[in-house]
Design a protein around this motif. Sequence first.
Motif, PDB file in Angstrom:
ATOM      1  N   ARG A 109      -2.199   4.821  -9.200  1.00 45.32           N
ATOM      2  CA  ARG A 109      -3.170   5.436  -8.295  1.00 45.32           C
ATOM      3  C   ARG A 109      -3.920   4.343  -7.539  1.00 45.32           C
ATOM      4  O   ARG A 109      -4.280   3.300  -8.114  1.00 45.32           O
ATOM      5  CB  ARG A 109      -4.179   6.276  -9.065  1.00 45.32           C
ATOM      6  N   PRO A 110      -4.197   4.590  -6.283  1.00 45.90           N
ATOM      7  CA  PRO A 110      -4.973   3.612  -5.505  1.00 45.90           C
ATOM      8  C   PRO A 110      -6.469   3.762  -5.784  1.00 45.90           C
ATOM      9  O   PRO A 110      -6.980   4.883  -5.903  1.00 45.90           O
ATOM     10  CB  PRO A 110      -4.630   3.969  -4.060  1.00 45.90           C
ATOM     11  N   VAL A 111      -7.135   2.649  -5.896  1.00 50.44           N
ATOM     12  CA  VAL A 111      -8.584   2.641  -6.074  1.00 50.44           C
ATOM     13  C   VAL A 111      -9.177   1.686  -5.034  1.00 50.44           C
ATOM     14  O   VAL A 111      -8.730   0.537  -4.916  1.00 50.44           O
ATOM     15  CB  VAL A 111      -8.985   2.195  -7.490  1.00 50.44           C
ATOM     16  N   VAL A 112     -10.149   2.182  -4.278  1.00 51.33           N
ATOM     17  CA  VAL A 112     -10.806   1.356  -3.250  1.00 51.33           C
ATOM     18  C   VAL A 112     -11.916   0.557  -3.932  1.00 51.33           C
ATOM     19  O   VAL A 112     -12.815   1.126  -4.570  1.00 51.33           O
ATOM     20  CB  VAL A 112     -11.364   2.220  -2.111  1.00 51.33           C
ATOM     21  N   PRO A 150     -17.965   6.783   2.765  1.00 53.09           N
ATOM     22  CA  PRO A 150     -16.869   6.311   3.640  1.00 53.09           C
ATOM     23  C   PRO A 150     -16.596   4.824   3.428  1.00 53.09           C
ATOM     24  O   PRO A 150     -17.505   4.071   3.086  1.00 53.09           O
ATOM     25  CB  PRO A 150     -17.402   6.610   5.044  1.00 53.09           C
ATOM     26  N   TYR A 151     -15.368   4.430   3.603  1.00 52.54           N
ATOM     27  CA  TYR A 151     -14.969   3.062   3.313  1.00 52.54           C
ATOM     28  C   TYR A 151     -15.074   2.178   4.553  1.00 52.54           C
ATOM     29  O   TYR A 151     -14.706   2.596   5.659  1.00 52.54           O
ATOM     30  CB  TYR A 151     -13.531   3.052   2.784  1.00 52.54           C
ATOM     31  N   ASP A 152     -15.508   0.966   4.340  1.00 51.70           N
ATOM     32  CA  ASP A 152     -15.564  -0.038   5.400  1.00 51.70           C
ATOM     33  C   ASP A 152     -14.404  -0.995   5.185  1.00 51.70           C
ATOM     34  O   ASP A 152     -14.317  -1.660   4.143  1.00 51.70           O
ATOM     35  CB  ASP A 152     -16.894  -0.773   5.351  1.00 51.70           C
ATOM     36  N   ALA A 153     -13.513  -1.052   6.122  1.00 45.99           N
ATOM     37  CA  ALA A 153     -12.318  -1.870   5.974  1.00 45.99           C
ATOM     38  C   ALA A 153     -12.655  -3.341   5.802  1.00 45.99           C
ATOM     39  O   ALA A 153     -11.885  -4.096   5.196  1.00 45.99           O
ATOM     40  CB  ALA A 153     -11.405  -1.671   7.180  1.00 45.99           C
TER      41      ALA A 153
END
Length: 785
Positions: free
Chosen positions: A634-637, A649-652
Amino acid sequence: MINATSFKSLLQNGLMAVFLLALVMIGFRLWPHPPLSQGLPLSSTYYDRQGVLLRISLANDERYRTWTPLDKISPRMINGIQLHEDRWFYYHPGFNPLSLLRGFWRSYIRGARLQGGSTLTMQLARMRWHLNTRTPSGKLWQIVRAVQLELSYSKHDILEAYLNYTPYGRNIESIGAASLIYFGKAPQDLTLPEALTLAVLPQSPSFRIDPRTGVLGTALNQARNRLFERWQQHYPTDSSQTALFRLPLSLRQPEQMPYIAPHFIEQIRHDHPPLQRTDNRVDTELDIGLQRLVEKQIDAFITRNASRGIHNAAALLVDTRDMGVRALVGSANYYDRDIQGQVNGTRAKRSPGSTLKPFIYALGLEQGVLHPMTILKDVPSTFGAYAPENFDRRFLGPVTATDALNFSRNIPAVYVASRLRNPTLYQFMRLSGVANMASENHYGLSLVLGGGEVTVQELARLYALLANRGELKPLRLQKSDPSPTPVRLLSEEASFITLDMLRQHRRPSDTLAQRPTSLPVYWKTGTSWGFRDAWTAGIFGPYVLIVWEGNFDNKGNGAFVGADAAAPLFFNIVDSVQASYPTLSEPKHQWPKQLKRVDICLASGDLPTPWCQQVGKTWFIPGKSPIKVDTIYRPVVMDIQTGDVACPPYDADTTRTEVFEFWPSDLANVFAQAGLPKRVPPANERCKNDSTVVSGNPPRITSPLRNTLYTLRQSQQGRDSMMFNATTDADSKTLYWFVDDIYLGSSASKTPIQWRPTKNGQYRIRAVDDHGRGDSRVIKVDIVD
């Protein structure tokens, strides 16, 4: 002086008397008479599928006797017996007056050796009615009986009966038995020296043959040669026939008769007694070449392994094309009382160990429980009150279904069996004809690991079912056995996949042939509880081979391990058969129509995601095989600066995506115990309520089982308790347990919790983890004193 009227009257009366006498004779002949063979005890002759004699049994009166139709007897024999005994056979009414007068003159007037002057018909009358013909009154009664035979039967019937009643020395009667025992051939194949030998043999046969060697004595040789001289006067002969009479001739004695495959023949005699058969010739499905080959390998193996306490074995070889039994060895030595050698080990009920596991997986494939690459858990597990262990007391963690089968892991097999419905393994065994089984509740899940009993022959039918692509057929011992319509118990697809799984089982290293041949072998071993039975069962080419080793007195032996004891003998037989029959090949089967190949993630056996590290292929049955997407990877940010899980929300620019392995708690525990701990996925406390975060897997209750009745014992110390257990996802830390919505307590995700019910009834058990994911099931409890 008789006048014309009187003469005419006498003539009319004479003609009327002749007419009435002819009418009586015709009526006597037309009146139904029993065949001359009726009531005559006969031997049974058993032949292999190529017509090689296996055994001739004694008739009920302890004599060797068969019945051969006249057209199946060599004309040399028929002509020789008439030339020697009764040249006027076709012309006299049952007795020959000239022969009787000549015999009376020599016997009673001249005082020479008694000569009866009997015709073939008179001799038949003496044998049929056991007459004493050494007195004048006895001889007269013999003549009456001979006339009765002539009035009742044709010359053809009388001659046929004579040849089948005549004694030929020792306890051998009939031309068929004499020809078979003395010369090893049918009466129609007799050579001229053999036929004339048998023609003169009935006269004092015991004094004309050496009972030890069977070589003809001088008197018998002389009698045969005198008959041959007379033969030359009536029938054309050539120099080659004359030369044959100069060669020595020996007659095989009854003690030298073949006694092949005794357990096989005894089974036929038990299942089809001679009195129930219309024909005393039995053509079997046995192959004498394969029978001797299997016997030789068993003898050699027992000799090599006697020091290990291995003294007995049984083996069965079945041709799956027609289900004919080609070889059957019921014990290592039929004549050895120390091993109870006369017991037919192929019909003895024994614990099969793990040899039934292929059918658990076949049913799992059929019912959509798994496919060949489904990942099963080989971890400490309980199934209600049943806690199976592996043979080696170790756990492998995640294993594919194929490896679980070939490595004979017990816990995955029990898990698969617990998921089976309609049929369960028990129901499948009953449908396949396994006899004398107790109730399903009696065995429970222990049936998976050999808790029941089967025979070698029942196990052979089951493995032949796989070879025949799911169709069940009965074994056939005789060519006359019917071939009923097959019963389908498995699909072609499930049978094919199960065989493909078994094909990947590596053969043991200590067999005679170290390099496997091109012919695949589909095989499985089994070891019963207490080391009482060692098994190997499998399929190669057109054959199913079952090998069993053990003791009929049920004594255990640490050497009785399927992989170490039975497998080497199994492969020695397989290699020997292939060496003797190099053109052996598998029967051609149509490719299963519904079978497909699909990609899967190797770590989980589920459909791959973009994050799967290794992708492979597996067989897949559309509409049956389980469909699930991989959840191990599984991907985890992650937040780059803090190393914590980032929330959307994710900041690249400030986050990166990492792939973690999310292993269930039971498997993670096995990895840790093996010194291979997996990287623990990061905690996600801050974001767990966010719907965009992957939720993971809910807990799965492993104990208690769904829809199961638990019978608990009430004792002085209280009531028996039940253990609740579940497997959880890698991100789960705590489990909360409920019984009928009443909170029972919490436990760490890897530990069980105890519950002691207070009354009988139905209960709903729920387990909820700290992420709100849950599992539930209904059970019934019965508390007894």
